[in-house]
Design a protein around this motif. Sequence first.
Motif, PDB file in Angstrom:
ATOM      1  N   ALA A   7      39.385 -62.222   5.089  1.00 30.79           N
ATOM      2  CA  ALA A   7      39.201 -61.959   6.507  1.00 30.79           C
ATOM      3  C   ALA A   7      40.278 -60.964   6.911  1.00 30.79           C
ATOM      4  O   ALA A   7      41.463 -61.221   6.733  1.00 30.79           O
ATOM      5  CB  ALA A   7      39.325 -63.247   7.310  1.00 30.79           C
ATOM      6  N   TYR A   8      39.853 -59.818   7.393  1.00 31.61           N
ATOM      7  CA  TYR A   8      40.826 -58.799   7.773  1.00 31.61           C
ATOM      8  C   TYR A   8      41.350 -59.081   9.169  1.00 31.61           C
ATOM      9  O   TYR A   8      40.587 -59.410  10.067  1.00 31.61           O
ATOM     10  CB  TYR A   8      40.188 -57.414   7.715  1.00 31.61           C
ATOM     11  CG  TYR A   8      39.820 -57.016   6.327  1.00 31.61           C
ATOM     12  CD1 TYR A   8      40.761 -56.425   5.483  1.00 31.61           C
ATOM     13  CD2 TYR A   8      38.544 -57.245   5.827  1.00 31.61           C
ATOM     14  CE1 TYR A   8      40.421 -56.067   4.197  1.00 31.61           C
ATOM     15  CE2 TYR A   8      38.203 -56.891   4.537  1.00 31.61           C
ATOM     16  CZ  TYR A   8      39.145 -56.299   3.732  1.00 31.61           C
ATOM     17  OH  TYR A   8      38.829 -55.950   2.461  1.00 31.61           O
ATOM     18  N   ARG A   9      42.650 -58.944   9.318  1.00 34.66           N
ATOM     19  CA  ARG A   9      43.248 -59.167  10.619  1.00 34.66           C
ATOM     20  C   ARG A   9      43.153 -57.883  11.428  1.00 34.66           C
ATOM     21  O   ARG A   9      43.484 -56.807  10.928  1.00 34.66           O
ATOM     22  CB  ARG A   9      44.712 -59.562  10.400  1.00 34.66           C
ATOM     23  CG  ARG A   9      45.443 -59.703  11.677  1.00 34.66           C
ATOM     24  CD  ARG A   9      46.680 -60.568  11.529  1.00 34.66           C
ATOM     25  NE  ARG A   9      47.356 -60.536  12.799  1.00 34.66           N
ATOM     26  CZ  ARG A   9      48.673 -60.428  12.927  1.00 34.66           C
ATOM     27  NH1 ARG A   9      49.435 -60.381  11.866  1.00 34.66           N
ATOM     28  NH2 ARG A   9      49.201 -60.384  14.130  1.00 34.66           N
ATOM     29  N   VAL A  10      42.707 -57.983  12.640  1.00 34.75           N
ATOM     30  CA  VAL A  10      42.592 -56.814  13.504  1.00 34.75           C
ATOM     31  C   VAL A  10      43.558 -56.958  14.664  1.00 34.75           C
ATOM     32  O   VAL A  10      43.495 -57.905  15.428  1.00 34.75           O
ATOM     33  CB  VAL A  10      41.153 -56.649  14.046  1.00 34.75           C
ATOM     34  CG1 VAL A  10      41.047 -55.383  14.876  1.00 34.75           C
ATOM     35  CG2 VAL A  10      40.156 -56.614  12.902  1.00 34.75           C
ATOM     36  N   ARG A  11      44.480 -55.994  14.782  1.00 34.64           N
ATOM     37  CA  ARG A  11      45.454 -56.018  15.880  1.00 34.64           C
ATOM     38  C   ARG A  11      44.955 -55.139  17.019  1.00 34.64           C
ATOM     39  O   ARG A  11      43.852 -54.620  16.975  1.00 34.64           O
ATOM     40  CB  ARG A  11      46.801 -55.522  15.367  1.00 34.64           C
ATOM     41  CG  ARG A  11      47.353 -56.372  14.241  1.00 34.64           C
ATOM     42  CD  ARG A  11      48.569 -55.698  13.626  1.00 34.64           C
ATOM     43  NE  ARG A  11      49.152 -56.531  12.585  1.00 34.64           N
ATOM     44  CZ  ARG A  11      48.743 -56.559  11.324  1.00 34.64           C
ATOM     45  NH1 ARG A  11      47.715 -55.809  10.943  1.00 34.64           N
ATOM     46  NH2 ARG A  11      49.322 -57.331  10.432  1.00 34.64           N
ATOM     47  N   GLY A  12      45.811 -54.963  18.020  1.00 34.32           N
ATOM     48  CA  GLY A  12      45.429 -54.118  19.155  1.00 34.32           C
ATOM     49  C   GLY A  12      45.327 -52.658  18.747  1.00 34.32           C
ATOM     50  O   GLY A  12      45.849 -52.259  17.707  1.00 34.32           O
ATOM     51  N   PRO A  13      44.626 -51.844  19.560  1.00 36.76           N
ATOM     52  CA  PRO A  13      44.385 -50.446  19.177  1.00 36.76           C
ATOM     53  C   PRO A  13      45.665 -49.623  18.980  1.00 36.76           C
ATOM     54  O   PRO A  13      45.763 -48.874  18.006  1.00 36.76           O
ATOM     55  CB  PRO A  13      43.539 -49.896  20.325  1.00 36.76           C
ATOM     56  CG  PRO A  13      43.614 -50.897  21.416  1.00 36.76           C
ATOM     57  CD  PRO A  13      43.945 -52.203  20.810  1.00 36.76           C
ATOM     58  N   GLU A  16      47.202 -50.748  15.712  1.00 36.20           N
ATOM     59  CA  GLU A  16      46.469 -50.282  14.532  1.00 36.20           C
ATOM     60  C   GLU A  16      46.606 -48.771  14.340  1.00 36.20           C
ATOM     61  O   GLU A  16      46.752 -48.286  13.219  1.00 36.20           O
ATOM     62  CB  GLU A  16      44.980 -50.650  14.643  1.00 36.20           C
ATOM     63  CG  GLU A  16      44.677 -52.131  14.491  1.00 36.20           C
ATOM     64  CD  GLU A  16      44.901 -52.646  13.060  1.00 36.20           C
ATOM     65  OE1 GLU A  16      45.052 -51.822  12.139  1.00 36.20           O
ATOM     66  OE2 GLU A  16      44.928 -53.880  12.871  1.00 36.20           O
ATOM     67  N   LEU A  17      46.571 -48.033  15.440  1.00 34.74           N
ATOM     68  CA  LEU A  17      46.707 -46.571  15.335  1.00 34.74           C
ATOM     69  C   LEU A  17      48.085 -46.207  14.786  1.00 34.74           C
ATOM     70  O   LEU A  17      48.223 -45.308  13.955  1.00 34.74           O
ATOM     71  CB  LEU A  17      46.504 -45.924  16.710  1.00 34.74           C
ATOM     72  CG  LEU A  17      45.059 -45.792  17.202  1.00 34.74           C
ATOM     73  CD1 LEU A  17      45.028 -45.519  18.692  1.00 34.74           C
ATOM     74  CD2 LEU A  17      44.344 -44.678  16.452  1.00 34.74           C
ATOM     75  N   ALA A  20      48.250 -47.015  11.111  1.00 34.87           N
ATOM     76  CA  ALA A  20      47.486 -46.047  10.328  1.00 34.87           C
ATOM     77  C   ALA A  20      48.323 -44.792  10.107  1.00 34.87           C
ATOM     78  O   ALA A  20      48.394 -44.241   9.010  1.00 34.87           O
ATOM     79  CB  ALA A  20      46.182 -45.702  11.041  1.00 34.87           C
TER      80      ALA A  20
ATOM     81  N   LEU B 111      40.733 -50.236  11.788  1.00 37.30           N
ATOM     82  CA  LEU B 111      41.196 -49.379  12.885  1.00 37.30           C
ATOM     83  C   LEU B 111      40.098 -49.250  13.939  1.00 37.30           C
ATOM     84  O   LEU B 111      40.330 -49.462  15.138  1.00 37.30           O
ATOM     85  CB  LEU B 111      41.580 -48.008  12.335  1.00 37.30           C
ATOM     86  CG  LEU B 111      41.986 -46.964  13.362  1.00 37.30           C
ATOM     87  CD1 LEU B 111      43.278 -47.372  14.053  1.00 37.30           C
ATOM     88  CD2 LEU B 111      42.159 -45.589  12.700  1.00 37.30           C
ATOM     89  N   SER B 114      39.405 -52.308  15.997  1.00 39.73           N
ATOM     90  CA  SER B 114      40.408 -52.628  17.019  1.00 39.73           C
ATOM     91  C   SER B 114      40.096 -51.966  18.366  1.00 39.73           C
ATOM     92  O   SER B 114      40.629 -52.359  19.387  1.00 39.73           O
ATOM     93  CB  SER B 114      41.808 -52.217  16.541  1.00 39.73           C
ATOM     94  OG  SER B 114      41.981 -50.813  16.662  1.00 39.73           O
ATOM     95  N   GLU B 123      34.856 -57.537   7.339  1.00 44.73           N
ATOM     96  CA  GLU B 123      34.256 -57.828   6.029  1.00 44.73           C
ATOM     97  C   GLU B 123      32.727 -57.776   6.093  1.00 44.73           C
ATOM     98  O   GLU B 123      32.070 -57.367   5.129  1.00 44.73           O
ATOM     99  CB  GLU B 123      34.747 -59.175   5.478  1.00 44.73           C
ATOM    100  CG  GLU B 123      34.652 -60.352   6.430  1.00 44.73           C
ATOM    101  CD  GLU B 123      35.870 -60.481   7.368  1.00 44.73           C
ATOM    102  OE1 GLU B 123      36.586 -59.477   7.572  1.00 44.73           O
ATOM    103  OE2 GLU B 123      36.097 -61.585   7.900  1.00 44.73           O
TER     104      GLU B 123
END
Lengths: 351, 321
Positions: A7-13, A16-17, A20, B111, B114, B123
């Motif tokens: 399960a990939y963790r998704v943070r705030g934009p 994440e930017l 990256a 990305l 988000s 996934e």
Amino acid sequence: MAERTIAYRVRGPLDELTRARIRELTREPEAVFWVFVFPIVLAAILGLAFRSQPPEALPVAVVTGPHADARRAALSSGSDLEVSVLSEREAAQALARGRVVLVVSAGDTPSYAYDPTQPESRAARLAVDAALQRSAGRADAFTAGRDEVTEPGARYVDFLVPGLLGMNLMGTGMWGIGFSLVVARNGNLLKRLVAAPVRRSHLLGAQLTSRLIFLIPEAGALLLFAYFALGVPLRGSLLLLIGISLLGALAFSGLGLLTAARPRTIEGVSGIMNLVMVPMWIFSGIFFSTERFPASMQPFVQALPLTALNDALRGVMLEGTGLVPLLPEIALLAAWGAVSFVLALKIFRWQ
Amino acid sequence: MTTGENTQAPAPTSALSCKGLVKRYGDVAAVSGLDLAVRYGECFGLLGPNGAGKTTAVEIFEGLRVPDAGEVEVLGGRWRGDGVALRARLGIQLQETKFPDKLRVSEVVTLFRSFYPRGLAVEDVLSLVGLEEKAGAHVRTLSGGQKQRLSLGCALVGDPELLFLDEPTTGLDPQSRRQTWEIVEGLKTRGRTVLLTTHYMEEAARLCDRVAVVDHGKVIALGTPRELIASLGAEHVVEFAVGDGASATIEDSILRALPSVEDVARDGGSWRLTVREVHRAVPALLTALAEQGAEPTALSTHHATLEDVFMTLTGRRLRDG
Ligand SMILES: Nc1ncnc2c1ncn2[C@@H]1O[C@H](COP(=O)(O)OP(=O)(O)OP(=O)(O)O)[C@@H](O)[C@H]1O
Ligand SMILES: [Mg+2]
């Protein structure tokens, strides 16, 4: 092994930017070299090349003739001069090629051939004249005492390190931001990001945030190396040094954003970057003092953001200057940053 | 603040509509007077040759280019400012996007995930576009088709109500192409609206409920694939060629008079006949050619396709070569 269901963790934009951007940079070996390794290598090499050395004897020539031997003896009595006896033609040649810095003529009353624009030539003239006068019978009125000082902080490497830090802050700010934006624009990535529900302030904010995060290892590595390996002093406040570095990084990020606001190609942005940076490499006192430029050029030289940054860094590190005397430099840097940032946002090409 | 969500207003009948759309680049009118309405839940295709103006039109719909004239309504809203609220309901695949080389596939999808307040799990997107195996690979190492699927994944990650796909299968191998078709069909069964551009007529025929054939920035035909083919008035196409010497002697009027032939198009030494019944047209054609002393050097027949519709309308092929 169990079924893999990562399960990939998704943070705030913004988060994440920024991540990256940092991943992109740290996975680029060239970027890592230019940002972290290069300034240290340069500081080490230049520090070595311009290390303080025992003063060297000044090479002078005496032209062959009846007085040649006596003069050679007189000039060789001290350790300041290295004397050779040459024919008139050889002597002229040696002077022209810089192998000697002064030639004593063969006449009964000697005359000195030297280049008064060269400090070494001028020093040789004083030493030669004093030695010959003394051997001709002039008595010294008194003998001055000598107190030799070589202070850390006055060496070339001490001068150099703040300049290299400034140069690095400029380079990383401009290339780091400018390059990645133009690559993204060129490959339609910028357009694709704009097509997504993400605020433009986040897109640019991530660039700045990652830039500031990068500042820590970048400035840290150079300063730690300079402090511990080269013995470069930090006479002022560390907090002020960090603050000025931060401001410098932001100001040049603004300039980077401005240069990258319109171009669609790497060639285009490279051209503009060089146009902006080359003058500062030359005029902003990275490798030598800005005081070498004539007074007529000083308004231009002093208006450059890198000049202000280098002066402020040197002030804090070498002279222990406090915040208040540095306010003009700080204001100039802030103005450059703010103006270019606002201008960049106005003309920015989002696709 | 920009939003397209008109909660009080009556539900718009079209997911997307445009009127009198014009976009010029210098002397080129990329889009010249486009009117379209895409219904909710349908898959709508823009079919046209290179330079027809498909990308220009789609990017105007997406709020990425500003038209010189005309109006666009997307999910009941209009483009104003950066349109973040409206964008959260759209999925967009550009014709070409270069994702950062040094990022991993899963990082790119994460990305994009988000950015959306709601959507699919990363996934699930990876498995949907068949990139689970490549989740840890750098974008740089992907094949062209895999990059295309990554781009599709990024368009799907927000579980969009309206999906724009600009040539989603160009450059894909047949298997990946079928996979993409299945994804689009899956979206259709879930009631999503899809607008896609393509120059593959078989793709348009299979996926699209309705197709607009676009040329020179205008819609030149509009309907279901079946309607468009039916508009030819005949279901088959016979193509033949004769040797150089003989071609001059063959008159179009002779061919037109043959039984079951609806239309005749000539291109140098070769012809295209649109015919109702192959078994009646071909023997008569061979007899007629023999009477003219012309020996056919090539002869073939096929079921009429959207390509034939395009050729009948414009006299050109949809795809070069
Ligand atoms: N940014 C631009 N600047 C100048 N001309 C453009 C621009 N974008 C499109 N055009 C021109 O507008 C016309 C339509 O281009 P568009 O990209 O919309 O075609 P398309 O149907 O998507 O073609 P393809 O199938 O090749 O993708 C072309 O003649 C193109 O050269
Ligand atoms: Mg296109």
